[in-house]
Design an enzyme around this catalytic site. Structure first.
Site, short mmCIF file in Angstrom:
data_model
loop_
_atom_site.label_atom_id
_atom_site.label_comp_id
_atom_site.label_asym_id
_atom_site.label_seq_id
_atom_site.Cartn_x
_atom_site.Cartn_y
_atom_site.Cartn_z
N SER A 39 -14.04 -40.09 125.22
CA SER A 39 -13.58 -38.91 125.94
C SER A 39 -14.72 -37.91 126.06
O SER A 39 -15.76 -38.04 125.43
CB SER A 39 -12.40 -38.25 125.21
OG SER A 39 -12.86 -37.49 124.11
N TYR A 77 -11.29 -33.97 116.21
CA TYR A 77 -11.50 -34.99 117.22
C TYR A 77 -12.87 -34.85 117.87
O TYR A 77 -13.54 -35.84 118.15
CB TYR A 77 -10.40 -34.88 118.29
CG TYR A 77 -10.51 -35.86 119.43
CD1 TYR A 77 -10.14 -37.19 119.25
CD2 TYR A 77 -10.94 -35.46 120.69
CE1 TYR A 77 -10.22 -38.10 120.28
CE2 TYR A 77 -11.02 -36.36 121.73
CZ TYR A 77 -10.66 -37.68 121.53
OH TYR A 77 -10.73 -38.57 122.55
#
Length: 156
Positions: free
Chosen positions: A141, A154
């Site tokens: 991502s 994250y």
């Protein structure tokens, strides 16, 4: 020539679901894996709408259940005789400020997002090596390049 076989982890939603449908549309035999088969309805609906359900084999795989991964991959090889592409897509982002997250929550995220992908890749590589061909695609991502404070675990 045998049909191209692709395994996609995390196929119950998002990029995994869309990739499953598009590769099935392109003629691949897609093994769409997900940890909870109770979440397969959206994939089934999307596959039916695209007319590609016959190209998709949905199977349960929790990539954090490391001991079961080699047998899962071996079963795919027995069933299809090959594995041409692995798309490591399974993963999740945990919301919360880093100091508020429990170490166990952080471990679970790393077990899924990193170690799970490594474990599936390690199990798939011997097949690809024997075939002398294959591709492993790692889905990531933008979180590795652009961070947000509420998903610091994250993004770090």
């Amino acid at each position: 020539m045998a049909e191209n076989v692709v395994l996609i982890t995390g196929s119950s939603s998002g990029i995994g679901l869309l990739t499953t449908v598009e590769l099935a549309r392109a003629g691949f035999r897609v093994i769409a894996s997900m940890r909870d088969l109770g979440r397969r309805q959206r994939l089934d609906d999307a596959a039916a709408a695209a007319g590609v359900g016959k190209n998709i084999d949905v199977r349960r795989l929790d990539i954090t259940e490391f001991d079961g991964i080699p047998e899962f991959i071996a079963q795919l090889e027995r069933d299809y005789g090959r594995l041409d592409v692995l798309v490591n897509n399974a993963g999740f982002a945990m919301a919360g400020f880093a100091e508020d997250l429990l170490l166990e929550e952080l471990r679970q995220q790393f077990e899924t997002n990193f170690f799970g992908a490594v474990a599936v890749s390690k199990a798939a590589l011997p097949i690809m090596r024997r075939q002398r061909s294959g591709h492993i695609i790692m889905v990531s991502s933008i979180g590795g390049r652009i961070s947000a404070p509420v998903i610091g675990a994250y993004d770090s």
